[in-house]
Structures are given as C-alpha cells and as structure tokens.
Motif scaffolding. Structure first.
Motif, mmCIF file in Angstrom:
data_model
loop_
_atom_site.group_PDB
_atom_site.id
_atom_site.type_symbol
_atom_site.label_atom_id
_atom_site.label_comp_id
_atom_site.label_asym_id
_atom_site.label_seq_id
_atom_site.Cartn_x
_atom_site.Cartn_y
_atom_site.Cartn_z
ATOM 1 N N GLU A 150 0.897 -1.078 0.135
ATOM 2 C CA GLU A 150 0.008 0.202 -0.232
ATOM 3 C C GLU A 150 0.905 1.318 -0.024
ATOM 4 N N GLY A 170 3.068 1.607 -1.950
ATOM 5 C CA GLY A 170 3.635 2.236 -3.351
ATOM 6 C C GLY A 170 4.832 1.703 -4.009
ATOM 7 N N TRP A 171 5.245 0.173 -3.394
ATOM 8 C CA TRP A 171 6.352 -0.129 -3.781
ATOM 9 C C TRP A 171 6.264 -1.663 -4.248
ATOM 10 N N GLU A 194 9.053 1.620 -7.720
ATOM 11 C CA GLU A 194 7.979 2.462 -7.371
ATOM 12 C C GLU A 194 6.851 2.424 -8.366
ATOM 13 N N THR A 195 5.585 2.108 -7.810
ATOM 14 C CA THR A 195 4.483 1.784 -8.678
ATOM 15 C C THR A 195 3.012 2.691 -8.222
ATOM 16 N N GLY A 196 3.068 3.045 -7.107
ATOM 17 C CA GLY A 196 1.620 3.618 -6.456
ATOM 18 C C GLY A 196 0.923 2.624 -5.811
ATOM 19 N N ALA A 197 0.159 2.576 -4.719
ATOM 20 C CA ALA A 197 -0.408 1.737 -3.915
ATOM 21 C C ALA A 197 -1.302 0.852 -4.614
ATOM 22 N N THR A 213 -3.020 -0.609 -9.725
ATOM 23 C CA THR A 213 -2.920 0.571 -8.580
ATOM 24 C C THR A 213 -4.385 0.847 -8.020
#
Length: 614
Positions: A448, A450-451, A467-470, A486
């Motif tokens: 959550e 974001g990784w 890093e992706t977002g939650a 996400t």
C-alpha cells in the motif's frame, strides 16, 4: 539449390520456400497441386552414402504407416533425378519449448496437456517398434490449436529390424537431449526417448537447458555422470509431481526410468487432473493470478437460477469463492462455509474472528486467514493442523507452493514450511493487503506504500524494487509481463526482466478487484463503472462496456468474462466482442468474483447468499 523454387516434384509438389536444412536433408514448404493443400517436402542431400539413403528409404516407408494426431503424417515418398524425397504434413506452429517456462494457471494447464499428448505419441511410436532417437524441442512442433506433433525421424530406427544400432561407438543425436546410453554408443530401448523427452520437459518447464558445457563432449559427460539440478530450484512454480516425473525420466539407468511412455502418461494425466482442480481451489485461479478458470458453463446464455444457499455470514471484499472435488469454500462472517454439491448441504466452521481473506484449498488442507492476523491450516474435515499469528489483520490469500507465502498488513511477507515453521520473513515497510505473485522464478509483492518488491522465493532476498503507487489487489501475469493494478485506477504492464513499463492505462476509478487475462486481452473494471478489454501487448482499448460499480475481481471461463457489481448485477460477457451473453439482477451487492465451476456459475453476495446458475 537456388533454383529449387521452380521445381515441381512428381508433377504435383511445387516447391515454394525453404524451411530449413540439416546434415541429412533440406526441408521445403510446398504445394500439393493435386490435393490443393500445403505440405512439407524433405529432400535428402546427394552426398549421403547410398546405404544411408537406402536405410532412410526403408524407414520412411515404415513410418508412413503410423497414424496418430501427435505424429507428423507422411504422405508420399519418391526419387527424382537422383534425389530421394518424402512429403509430409506441414505443421505451422512453434517449437515445443515456446510453451514454457511453466507458469501457474491457464498457461501451465496448456503445457501439461501438451506434454501428455507427446507421451501419447511416443507410446504410439514405441508400440509399433519405432525409436525416435533425436527428440528435441525443435522436433516437436505445436499447432496454433495446441496439438504437439512429433517430427523429424531422420535418426529413427525400427526395433524389429535393427535390435542393435549398427554403428556402435558412433554417437548421433543432439547432445543437449541425449540419453546416457546413447551418449556411450550403446544399444537403445524406448527408455532413451523417455530420457530425451525428460530433457525437453526440463528445458521447457524451467526455461534452462539440462546441462551446459564448452563443447559437446562436456555436455555428454554430464548426461552420463552428473545429477541435474532440481527443476523447482530453477522455477519454483513447477508442481512437485511434475518435478518428480521429470527427475524420474532423467534417471541415468534406463531400468530406473518409467517402464514405458504409457506409465509416464498415466502419471501425468493424474497430475493434470489434480492440477485442473487446484486452479479452481486457488484464489484468482493460480499463483500467476490470471483469473482464468478451467471449467464453467458451456452455454452462458442458457443459464438459469438452480439453487440458493444461506452462508450465515457476510461475504465481503476481498473474499473469493474456491472449489475442489465437488465442494465450494468461502469465508462468511466469522467462519468458513463449505457447500457440498452432491447434496446441497452447507457446513460452517467458526474461527476466532471475521474471515478477511480468500481461502486456499489443497488436496489435504484448507488455509484461511482472519482479521485477528492469524493464518489457520486445517484438514478438509476441519481438524486444526497449523496456526501462525501475525501482528495485524490479513486480507491476502496465502500463496501455497513449495512454501506457504503469507502477506500481512503488519508489513511483513512470511514464508512458512508446511509445518508452520517460519523459513524467512521480509519487511516491506508498509501494509501488504494483496497476495504475492510467483512468476518467472521471482516472488512479487506490492504494498500500500506504493512499492513493488521482487524477491528470491527460496531465500527471501530482495532482488529489486520499483515504485508503482499503492496496490490493494493481486497482480496477474502472463506472456512475460506482470500487470500492476494500482489503487488509483492505473494499470501498468511491467516487464520483470528489463524492469521497464511497456504501457499504462487509466481506468479513471478506484481499482478494488484484480483484472483477468486470457490469450490476448486484459480485462479490468473499476469503481467508475466501465469494463475494459485491453490488448495485453500494447494496452490499446479493444472494447468497453458500461457495467456499474465493481468491487470484485473478474473471472474467465470458456471465452466468457463473469463479473458482479455493487448494484447486484451478474454479467457474462463475450471476451472477444464485449457482447452481453448473460445477466441476472436483484441479487444484492456483490463484492467477490463469480466462480465458474463444473458447468455452473456460483455467485456469493455481501448479504451471505450463494446462488447457483446452471
């Protein structure tokens, strides 16, 4: 043979384009003008010794009597202007190893099915006295429909005519796939083909060759003397039964391998049956989380309500229905409910707190996690076997493979032995609310915070993070891509090897439920109310359909996409066109994916009702 494209053999076979060339012959794509069909023509090199041509002529005549869907059919044999040729079925498909490496889910099911068909074909050959002697991935082509075809019998010989290989001491074949007795120039039995196919399976399932060396002699030495690395050490997604079968086929002594192809086929068929059941018993249909189920309604447009059952507890996000061997399980309220499809009975077992994660059912156990942060493993009859506490609630289903992987909202990913003993733990730094995905030899878990973390599945060592977002829901994977959904509503197609995003698409709404995948498309629906079909390779929109607010993940079976909405609608949509095939309304809010299973569709509502449509 630069002028061969102008040649017509026997007045009917017009050569069109070269397909390949080997030490004994060259192969051409051709047209049989008499039958008006494409064929392949194999023309022996003129420099072959006459005895080799005569032997080849005799054996091709014998092989032409074979008739099996898993063996390339030979149509004709002849000589023209001093050239020996034969005409065979043209197989337009890729080599067998393109089916791998093994991925849990629909792709894995296809690979297992194709493997069983190759063993059927080998059994046919061996029963008729033929040993192939050169089984490689390139000599097993797979049609677009998934049918493997054993081909290239240039080194085959007939057991009834040559009990002992006449060129004793001379090694022929492909070193990477050669049985130890073949490497030593000894007489051969059908077990040599089983070893070669074991090496083909190893290469296909793991993505790596059985042995590698600086030269052929180094590779042959390893076949004779060195034990192979366990297949699961290279690809942990391989089922244990398949790893055991591959290792049995690769025994150094022929007498220690399966007695024949039929024996190996029986083992694989039973494994295939159990594997097919395991997909329905695993949330999101397998560790690669494709949402693609192996069984379901054959005619969704004919579905009618056939049964209603009381689960005595809410069935809420992120729960899921799972099924195995004729029973359905689902978390309902503070317990787990099981529906026996034979008599319609519903059995409940209470746990310490609200069940907050989808259950997983294996052949012997049920794993279920609750809001109190405890994973419970029990027998199918409900006897407690395992209890593992975490420090916060669990909303992710465990991933049961060689180890049990458990993601917790305490920020830890746990790897447990079957006994419940902790093998290793990984601290992500923020809540883990979605199940991990095992794919291409790596274990992926998204937080959550974001990784996305890529871990070694055996040691838990971090390979990399991006890093992706939650992320709140499972990550499906297929075709070399990991699809990252996400919370904000963006989907990213991520290549886990190059660590690059191939494309992104914005659904413009919160994404609660996992997307689903089939051969070509990704399907996703968000809180914004639109269902999208996207091209997996490009992210381009294929079609879209307004469906209403969606919390639950999506399910696919037999070319139909099933989903439920917060407004109480259940839809069945044609995956290729987006055309609505089935709809039921008025069921109440639906927060878990519909389950296609054994010709029926099962839908559980937030209010605790289970509906069966058939």
């Amino acid at each position: 043979m630069s002028t061969m494209d102008k040649v017509k053999l026997a007045g009917r076979y017009r050569l069109v384009a070269p397909l390949g060339e080997g030490g004994m012959a060259e192969v051409w794509r051709a047209t049989d003008e008499r039958m008006d069909r494409p064929v392949a023509v194999k023309i022996l090199h003129t420099y072959l010794h006459p005895s080799e041509r005569n032997r080849f002529f005799r054996e091709v005549k014998a092989l032409s009597k074979l008739s099996h869907p898993g063996v390339v059919q030979i149509f004709d044999l002849g000589e023209e202007e001093g050239r020996t040729y034969f005409v065979m079925e043209l197989v337009e498909g890729g080599s067998y190893d393109r089916l791998g490496p093994f991925e849990d889910g629909l792709e894995g099911l296809r690979l297992l099915t194709a493997s069983a068909r190759v063993l059927e074909a080998l059994g046919h050959l061996h029963h008729r006295g033929v040993i192939h002697r050169d089984l490689t991935p390139r000599n097993i082509l797979v049609t677009p429909e998934g049918q493997p075809k054993v081909m290239d019998f240039g080194l085959a010989y007939l057991m009834q005519e040559s009990r002992h290989f006449t060129r004793t001491g001379i090694t022929v074949g492909t070193p990477e796939y050669m049985a130890p007795e073949q490497a030593k120039g000894l007489s051969l039995t059908p077990q040599a083909d089983l070893y070669s196919f074991g090496a083909v399976l190893y290469r296909t399932f793991t993505g790596q060759p059985l042995f590698e060396g600086e030269n052929d002699q180094s590779v042959l030495y390893q076949h004779v003397y060195e034990p192979p690395r366990p297949p699961q050490s290279l690809n942990p997604a391989i089922p244990a039964e398949i790893a055991s079968l591959i290792q049995a086929l690769l025994q150094k002594s022929p007498g220690e391998r399966p007695a024949n192809a039929a024996t190996a086929h029986a083992v694989l068929e039973e494994t295939l049956r159990r594997y097919r059941e395991s997909l329905s018993a695993t949330p999101r249909a397998g560790a690669s989380r494709s949402g693609h189920y192996p069984t379901g309604p054959a005619r969704p447009e004919k579905l009618e309500l056939r049964g209603t059952y009381d689960l005595s507890g809410e069935v809420a996000w992120p729960g899921e229905l799972v099924a195995r061997e004729g029973s359905l399980w689902v978390g309902a309220g503070q317990g787990i409910a099981r529906l026996d499809l034979t008599d319609g009975s519903v059995y409940r077992q209470r746990l310490g707190d609200e069940v907050s994660a989808p259950p997983v059912v294996t052949e012997e156990r049920v794993y279920v996690a609750a809001w109190d942060g405890r994973l419970t493993g029990m027998s199918l009859s409900g006897r407690p076997i395992l209890s593992f506490p975490t420090r916060a609630e669990i909303t992710a289903a465990p991933l049961v493979a060689d180890l049990i992987y458990l993601a917790g909202r305490d920020g830890f990913l746990y790897a447990l032995e079957a006994s419940g003993t902790l093998r290793w733990g990984f601290q992500a730094g923020s809540e883990l609310s979605a199940s991990p995905t095992l794919y291409r030899g790596l274990l992926f878990v998204a937080s959550e915070g974001g990784w996305l973390y890529a871990l070694d599945p055996l040691s838990g060592h971090l390979r990399y993070k991006v890093e992706t977002g939650a992320v709140h829901t499972a990550l499906p994977a297929r075709g070399g891509l990991l699809f990252i959904p996400t919370w904000a509503g963006e989907i990213h197609a991520f290549d886990p090897l190059t660590r690059e995003v191939q494309w992104s698409f914005d659904l413009e709404g919160e994404l609660w439920g996992a997307p689903a995948l089939d051969d070509r498309h990704l399907y996703a629906a968000s809180w914004a109310g639109t269902l999208y079909a996207l091209n997996q390779k490009t992210g381009d929109e294929v079609w879209k359909l307004e469906v209403g607010q969606v919390t639950a993940g999506l399910s696919i079976a037999h070319g139909v996409l099933y989903l439920g909405t917060e407004e109480g609608r259940v839809l069945g949509v044609d995956t290729q066109s987006g055309r609505l095939l089935f709809e039921a309304t008025g069921l109440g809010p639906i927060q878990v994916p519909p389950l296609p299973y054994r010709g029926a569709l099962f839908v559980a509502t937030l209010g605790g009702k289970l509906y069966r449509f058939a």
